[in-house]
Design an enzyme around this catalytic site. Structure first.
Site, PDB file in Angstrom:
ATOM      1  N   HIS A 162       0.828  -1.209   0.000  1.00 43.41           N
ATOM      2  CA  HIS A 162       0.000   0.000   0.000  1.00 43.41           C
ATOM      3  C   HIS A 162       0.866   1.266   0.000  1.00 43.41           C
ATOM      4  O   HIS A 162       0.953   1.946  -1.003  1.00 43.41           O
ATOM      5  CB  HIS A 162      -0.994   0.042   1.160  1.00 43.41           C
ATOM      6  CG  HIS A 162      -1.916  -1.108   1.206  1.00 43.41           C
ATOM      7  ND1 HIS A 162      -2.745  -1.440   0.168  1.00 43.41           N
ATOM      8  CD2 HIS A 162      -2.142  -2.053   2.181  1.00 43.41           C
ATOM      9  CE1 HIS A 162      -3.449  -2.514   0.477  1.00 43.41           C
ATOM     10  NE2 HIS A 162      -3.094  -2.908   1.688  1.00 43.41           N
TER      11      HIS A 162
ATOM     12  N   ASP B 107      -5.215  -8.148  -3.118  1.00 47.59           N
ATOM     13  CA  ASP B 107      -5.464  -7.922  -1.702  1.00 47.59           C
ATOM     14  C   ASP B 107      -6.768  -8.556  -1.218  1.00 47.59           C
ATOM     15  O   ASP B 107      -6.836  -9.763  -0.992  1.00 47.59           O
ATOM     16  CB  ASP B 107      -5.425  -6.419  -1.431  1.00 47.59           C
ATOM     17  CG  ASP B 107      -5.384  -6.068   0.056  1.00 47.59           C
ATOM     18  OD1 ASP B 107      -5.397  -6.999   0.891  1.00 47.59           O
ATOM     19  OD2 ASP B 107      -5.341  -4.874   0.387  1.00 47.59           O
TER      20      ASP B 107
END
Length: 455
Positions: free
Chosen positions: A281, A332
């Site tokens: 991220h 994810d």
């Protein structure tokens, strides 16, 4: 069982260091690796090699190297379509995720992960990095085999026909202040980093399709004085090390309140950053954070579809690349499993962030989706159509409603997972004619998800 040598004639193949795909490429595969490459147009055109091509199978469309999904939480797939309505943020979504986590056991996790990994294969993904923290029973007690949940993931990837880097996550606390794990989080924890390292070291699968790496869940979940233990464990084994980093501003604020520095600075201080590390991220870094990441040659895995689904924000991808940070991609939470969508989002989200176009060229997006991702997962010999590389080949149709009429170079802006026609992993075809050869993906997903949903 040995892989039979095969020969494939790709209508177009995207070769390394090429700005666009090359037409009519003969790809020869032996022992699970690419043994020869011949661009036929340079040799006088396909007609000139008609004898050589008699036993070659034609691959209509665009053939890419295998895609790498660098960041996965397989069980999150059960939440697709169930968490998108209403208001809230990452932390409210997390409560719904914990409810599913609380219901998983090795057998149900195997069934769910098998179906999820097979869905990935259908999308052209030949290797996945599973960020794994569901270690123990729901009450926190160990299974008879302390790594039973990890074993389930290894078996699931084998059934699906893709490679796996199992990133065994250290998860010890419920916040940067070190408060203890409670409720569903109890099954994530090993007590301290030394006990995590002992359990992780005991997990030594010998299957050729799997490698084991390490993960610091986040600065929220691993106290500062435990970080170096995890980093040293990975370094001693030359194993990949991944970490959730600055996914939400709240994480940054809490870290500064407790430690007086950003999460990136805290990780740097305790030896977590480095060429073998991938930060997942990094949505809210400071300019100093970007310098620390770039100077340490730490990579970043962007997960655009999850970051927008959870309203996390848009990470500064172009600034990262300019700082020398290697970018890779992950799906994810699996709100979407489509690396074409993740790749184009890197460019399109950057346009939203800067209100300018043209930040990443198509070869940059291909590298993020393939070679850079495989390197981040410890498979540096994959992700390229090159002699000696693993024979991971993904063929995308160019005649679908999405791709028809568009040039092959535009695939990452036109194609989707639904356009993948054939997938080869280490020389073995696992997807043909758009169908997985050993898993009924829709049926198995439906059954596996129904079995783990809270009643």
């Amino acid at each position: 069982m040995p892989v039979t040598p095969t020969r494939w004639l790709a209508e177009y193949a995207w070769l390394p260091q090429h700005a666009e795909p090359t037409p009519d490429v003969l790809i020869e595969v032996d022992g699970g690796r690419i043994s020869a490459l011949t661009p036929l147009l340079g040799a006088g055109g396909p007609a000139a090699g008609v004898e050589v091509l008699r036993d070659a199978t034609r691959l209509p469309g665009l053939t890419l190297p295998g895609l790498a999904n660098v960041h996965s939480h397989a069980f999150h797939r059960a939440l697709r379509g169930r968490t998108h309505g209403g208001r809230g943020d990452f932390f409210t979504w997390r409560e719904q995720m914990y409810a599913v986590a609380d219901r998983l056991a090795p057998d149900t996790y195997l069934a769910l992960a098998r179906a999820v990994y097979a869905e990935m294969a259908l999308a052209g993904i030949t290797c996945v990095g599973e960020f794994h923290y569901l270690h123990h029973r729901p009450d926190g007690g160990a299974y008879d085999d302390p790594n039973a949940m990890g074993e389930a993931l290894v078996e699931a990837a084998a059934h699906a026909g893709i490679r796996l880097t199992l990133l065994d996550a250290c998860y010890l606390s419920a916040g940067v202040d070190g408060r203890p794990l409670t409720g569903p989080q109890r099954r994530f924890g090993d007590g301290d980093a030394a006990r995590w390292a002992e359990r992780a070291a005991a997990f030594q699968p010998t299957d050729p399709h799997v490698r084991v790496g390490a993960a610091v869940h986040s600065v929220r979940a691993v106290p500062a004085d435990q970080l170096r233990t995890v980093a040293d464990w990975a370094s001693q084994r030359q194993a990949p090390l991944h970490v959730h980093l600055s996914e939400q501003p709240a994480e940054n604020d809490e870290c500064r309140a407790v430690h007086g520095r950003s999460p990136t600075a805290l990780l740097a201080e305790h030896g977590v950053l480095g060429p073998g590390t991938t930060a997942v991220h990094a949505t809210h870094p400071t300019s100093t954070d970007l310098t620390l990441l770039g100077d340490s040659r730490t990579g970043v895995c962007l997960c655009p579809t999850t970051e927008r689904d959870l309203a996390d924000g848009i990470g500064p991808a172009r600034l990262m690349a300019d700082a020398g940070i290697r970018l890779s991609l992950g799906s994810d939470s699996h709100a979407v499993i489509d690396l074409f969508e993740e790749a184009r989002a890197v460019e399109l989200d950057e346009r939203l962030r800067t209100r300018r176009r043209g930040h990443f060229a198509p070869p940059d997006l291909l590298t993020a989706a393939s070679a850079a991702g495989h390197t981040a997962l410890g498979w540096a010999d994959a992700g390229r159509i090159a002699v000696g590389a693993r024979a991971d080949l993904v063929t995308v149709r160019l005649d679908t409603p999405r791709t028809a009429g568009a040039p092959p170079v535009g695939a990452f802006f036109t194609a989707s997972a639904a356009d993948v026609e054939q997938v080869m992993v280490d020389g073995r075809v696992v997807v043909a004619d758009g169908r997985h050869l050993s898993v009924d993906v829709p049926a198995e997903l439906s059954a596996a998800i129904e079995a783990v949903l809270p009643s």
